[in-house]
Design a protein around this motif. Structure first.
Motif, PDB file in Angstrom:
ATOM      1  N   ALA A 201       0.035  -5.199   4.987  1.00 35.25           N
ATOM      2  CA  ALA A 201       0.791  -4.841   3.790  1.00 35.25           C
ATOM      3  C   ALA A 201       2.035  -4.014   4.118  1.00 35.25           C
ATOM      4  O   ALA A 201       2.082  -3.293   5.119  1.00 35.25           O
ATOM      5  N   GLU A 202       3.027  -4.123   3.252  1.00 34.51           N
ATOM      6  CA  GLU A 202       4.188  -3.235   3.314  1.00 34.51           C
ATOM      7  C   GLU A 202       3.744  -1.840   2.871  1.00 34.51           C
ATOM      8  O   GLU A 202       3.048  -1.689   1.864  1.00 34.51           O
ATOM      9  N   VAL A 203       4.141  -0.830   3.635  1.00 29.36           N
ATOM     10  CA  VAL A 203       3.721   0.547   3.373  1.00 29.36           C
ATOM     11  C   VAL A 203       4.815   1.286   2.611  1.00 29.36           C
ATOM     12  O   VAL A 203       5.961   1.364   3.064  1.00 29.36           O
ATOM     13  N   HIS A 204       4.454   1.812   1.446  1.00 32.32           N
ATOM     14  CA  HIS A 204       5.356   2.711   0.720  1.00 32.32           C
ATOM     15  C   HIS A 204       4.997   4.133   1.147  1.00 32.32           C
ATOM     16  O   HIS A 204       3.888   4.607   0.891  1.00 32.32           O
ATOM     17  N   LEU A 205       5.930   4.781   1.823  1.00 33.28           N
ATOM     18  CA  LEU A 205       5.650   6.045   2.483  1.00 33.28           C
ATOM     19  C   LEU A 205       6.321   7.195   1.739  1.00 33.28           C
ATOM     20  O   LEU A 205       7.542   7.213   1.563  1.00 33.28           O
ATOM     21  N   LEU A 206       5.492   8.153   1.313  1.00 33.94           N
ATOM     22  CA  LEU A 206       5.957   9.346   0.618  1.00 33.94           C
ATOM     23  C   LEU A 206       5.726  10.525   1.557  1.00 33.94           C
ATOM     24  O   LEU A 206       4.579  10.839   1.884  1.00 33.94           O
TER      25      LEU A 206
ATOM     26  N   THR B  12       5.486   3.887  14.491  1.00 36.44           N
ATOM     27  CA  THR B  12       5.202   2.876  13.462  1.00 36.44           C
ATOM     28  C   THR B  12       5.770   1.509  13.837  1.00 36.44           C
ATOM     29  O   THR B  12       6.037   0.691  12.958  1.00 36.44           O
ATOM     30  N   ASN B  13       5.950   1.253  15.107  1.00 41.07           N
ATOM     31  CA  ASN B  13       6.513  -0.014  15.552  1.00 41.07           C
ATOM     32  C   ASN B  13       5.719  -1.199  15.002  1.00 41.07           C
ATOM     33  O   ASN B  13       4.498  -1.175  14.974  1.00 41.07           O
ATOM     34  N   THR B  14       6.437  -2.220  14.538  1.00 42.15           N
ATOM     35  CA  THR B  14       5.963  -3.487  13.958  1.00 42.15           C
ATOM     36  C   THR B  14       5.602  -3.393  12.479  1.00 42.15           C
ATOM     37  O   THR B  14       5.386  -4.415  11.828  1.00 42.15           O
ATOM     38  N   LEU B  15       5.545  -2.196  11.905  1.00 37.92           N
ATOM     39  CA  LEU B  15       5.201  -2.066  10.486  1.00 37.92           C
ATOM     40  C   LEU B  15       6.420  -2.292   9.596  1.00 37.92           C
ATOM     41  O   LEU B  15       7.560  -2.060   9.993  1.00 37.92           O
ATOM     42  N   ARG B  16       6.144  -2.721   8.383  1.00 31.65           N
ATOM     43  CA  ARG B  16       7.164  -2.798   7.329  1.00 31.65           C
ATOM     44  C   ARG B  16       6.956  -1.592   6.416  1.00 31.65           C
ATOM     45  O   ARG B  16       5.868  -1.412   5.881  1.00 31.65           O
ATOM     46  N   VAL B  17       7.998  -0.808   6.229  1.00 30.55           N
ATOM     47  CA  VAL B  17       7.856   0.463   5.518  1.00 30.55           C
ATOM     48  C   VAL B  17       8.985   0.622   4.505  1.00 30.55           C
ATOM     49  O   VAL B  17      10.161   0.388   4.827  1.00 30.55           O
ATOM     50  N   VAL B  18       8.633   1.019   3.286  1.00 29.79           N
ATOM     51  CA  VAL B  18       9.623   1.500   2.313  1.00 29.79           C
ATOM     52  C   VAL B  18       9.476   3.011   2.271  1.00 29.79           C
ATOM     53  O   VAL B  18       8.413   3.524   1.883  1.00 29.79           O
ATOM     54  N   VAL B  19      10.503   3.719   2.684  1.00 25.70           N
ATOM     55  CA  VAL B  19      10.423   5.172   2.752  1.00 25.70           C
ATOM     56  C   VAL B  19      11.104   5.766   1.521  1.00 25.70           C
ATOM     57  O   VAL B  19      12.128   5.257   1.052  1.00 25.70           O
ATOM     58  N   HIS B  20      10.492   6.829   0.975  1.00 27.98           N
ATOM     59  CA  HIS B  20      10.929   7.417  -0.292  1.00 27.98           C
ATOM     60  C   HIS B  20      11.436   8.841  -0.083  1.00 27.98           C
ATOM     61  O   HIS B  20      11.106   9.499   0.905  1.00 27.98           O
ATOM     62  N   GLU B  21      12.215   9.312  -1.054  1.00 22.66           N
ATOM     63  CA  GLU B  21      12.669  10.704  -1.080  1.00 22.66           C
ATOM     64  C   GLU B  21      12.174  11.381  -2.352  1.00 22.66           C
ATOM     65  O   GLU B  21      12.131  10.770  -3.421  1.00 22.66           O
TER      66      GLU B  21
ATOM     67  N   VAL C 160       0.864  -1.177   0.000  1.00 22.37           N
ATOM     68  CA  VAL C 160       0.000   0.000   0.000  1.00 22.37           C
ATOM     69  C   VAL C 160       0.902   1.227   0.000  1.00 22.37           C
ATOM     70  O   VAL C 160       2.093   1.146   0.310  1.00 22.37           O
ATOM     71  N   ALA C 161       0.336   2.384  -0.347  1.00 23.75           N
ATOM     72  CA  ALA C 161       1.099   3.628  -0.364  1.00 23.75           C
ATOM     73  C   ALA C 161       0.360   4.699   0.417  1.00 23.75           C
ATOM     74  O   ALA C 161      -0.880   4.786   0.350  1.00 23.75           O
ATOM     75  N   VAL C 162       1.113   5.503   1.158  1.00 24.65           N
ATOM     76  CA  VAL C 162       0.550   6.628   1.895  1.00 24.65           C
ATOM     77  C   VAL C 162       1.374   7.869   1.570  1.00 24.65           C
ATOM     78  O   VAL C 162       2.595   7.877   1.747  1.00 24.65           O
TER      79      VAL C 162
END
Length: 434
Positions: free
Chosen positions: A365-370, A385-394, A299-301
């Motif tokens: 879901a893995e979170v794609h964070l913008l 955000t403890n316990t979450l899986r996050v892909v952080v973007h620039e 998912v993306a936020v």
């Protein structure tokens, strides 16, 4: 030269002594890892003008150092400066002051390929066994990290009394854009500095890898200090700020203050939760329940908390990734105006609740964070955000390397797993500048 009788300040830098001919590579790698771990470094190439090599230790001691590392390489035997000035003085400081940390990085090998632990005494022409009690590690990456771990624990143990007798606050300074130098230090318990990037927008991939290998020390450093509060100051790329926040979850230390560049304080002492007086709103959302995926869904936020409209990069991201997203959500400030730092805790809690709910509603879901928000909020959201899986973007608006699409874009930077014991950064996704 004899050591000053005054005890060193444990918050001061660590001096790196090395032979330039064959020790520069090891010393450079060590210096960047130390900085990423939060320990300021005193090194001749960074902190002295050309021609002042012999004066480097004298100047460092005058400015204040808390420890030293002797980088032992085969050619150190030919260094008069290291053998007759630096090594004896560092040993004297170590002998005279319990607070003064001393370590050895040794690149000398035995005939069978192991580390030659007798080499430092021999090459520095010191009585055999003199250095036997000094922490000695190999010059490989694992050895460098083992020594850094010892230096961090020594530093925090030495600062614990200061923290207990002042305000029981752990002070952390964070910078990713400045060129680190010894005079950039703040006197905080830790000063995290990353290798500067050649890219106009994105952080250094090498700097992120250094942070990946050292960030696991950070939460234990804070809790070992006995602090009840955490104060962070500085400035950083938002992906790094979020990662540092994620490394310091509210479950480990309850209260965090973040000081922005204007001196305002943004604070949080709660958990992720939806706020009755709504702080953020869903500006848009969507998704593909049957999104293409191999394994965990995504998912993306888009956390868009600045008052000026700037949706180009997010729009491009959705265009490029829509088939792979089970759901996406665009969050904006409910007020639509400049954020009030006094509301920071409520804003962070509300945003984190939205992120957590979207992940939970889509099979963890893995979170794609913008992120498009002030630096302090990236930290404060990260810690919830403890316990979450996050892909952080620039965000990046530099000219494309290929193609004709000049729109700004979001670039994946790091994959975080906030509950990982080895450190929150699971992978560095940003490619090298080349």
């Amino acid at each position: 030269m004899t050591s000053d009788s005054a005890a060193p300040d444990p918050a001061d830098p660590v001096f790196i002594s090395y032979r330039q001919k064959d020790g520069t590579g090891v010393a450079t790698e060590l210096a960047w890892l130390l900085r990423a771990a939060g320990i300021p470094v005193w090194r001749d190439r960074d902190d002295l003008p050309p021609g002042d090599t012999e004066a480097r230790l004298k100047q460092a001691i005058a400015a204040g150092i808390s420890g030293g590392v002797l980088v032992t390489t085969p050619d150190v035997v030919n260094s008069r400066v290291v053998k007759t000035l630096e090594a004896p003085q560092l040993l004297e400081l170590h002998r005279d002051h319990e607070v003064f940390a001393l370590g050895i990085i040794n690149s000398v090998k035995t005939d069978d390929g192991g580390t030659d632990y007798d080499a430092p005494d021999r090459l520095l022409e010191i009585r055999p066994g003199t250095l036997s009690g000094v922490d000695q590690q190999s010059a490989e990456r694992d050895g460098l990290l083992a020594l850094i771990r010892s230096l961090v624990w020594h530093r925090i143990a030495s600062l614990r009394k200061r923290i207990e007798t002042t305000d029981q606050t752990f002070h952390l300074s964070l910078q990713t854009r400045n060129t680190p130098q010894v005079y950039d230090r703040t006197g905080d318990e830790l000063d995290i500095r990353l290798m500067p990037s050649d890219h106009e927008r994105l952080p250094s991939a090498d700097g992120l890898r250094d942070l990946k290998d050292t960030i696991g020390l950070l939460p234990d450093a804070v809790t070992r200090s006995g602090a009840h509060r955490l104060r962070v100051a500085g400035g950083a790329h938002l992906s790094v700020a979020f990662a540092v926040g994620a490394a310091l979850p509210s479950s480990r230390i309850g209260h965090m203050d973040v000081i922005d560049q204007q001196g305002a304080t943004w604070s949080s002492d709660g958990e992720a939760r939806f706020i009755t007086q709504t702080q953020v709103q869903i500006a848009d959302q969507g998704g593909e329940p049957s999104a293409i995926t191999a394994g965990r869904p995504s998912v993306a936020v888009y956390v868009d908390l600045l008052p000026q409209l700037s949706d180009t990069a997010f729009t491009r991201y959705i265009e490029d990734h829509r088939p792979f997203l089970a759901a996406w959500r665009h969050l904006t400030s409910a007020s639509g105006t400049l954020l009030d730092p006094t509301d920071a805790g409520l804003i962070a809690a509300d945003v984190a609740a939205h992120i957590r709910a979207l992940s939970n509603d889509n099979s963890n879901a893995e979170v794609h964070l913008l992120l498009r928000c002030p630096f302090p909020l990236a930290l404060l959201i990260g810690r919830l955000t403890n316990t979450l899986r996050v892909v952080v973007h620039e965000w990046d608006d530099s000219d494309p390397i290929d193609g004709e699409d000049y729109r700004a874009r979001y670039v994946p930077t790091m994959r975080l797993r906030t509950s990982a014991r080895s450190g929150v950064i699971e992978d560095v996704l940003l490619p090298d500048a080349s």
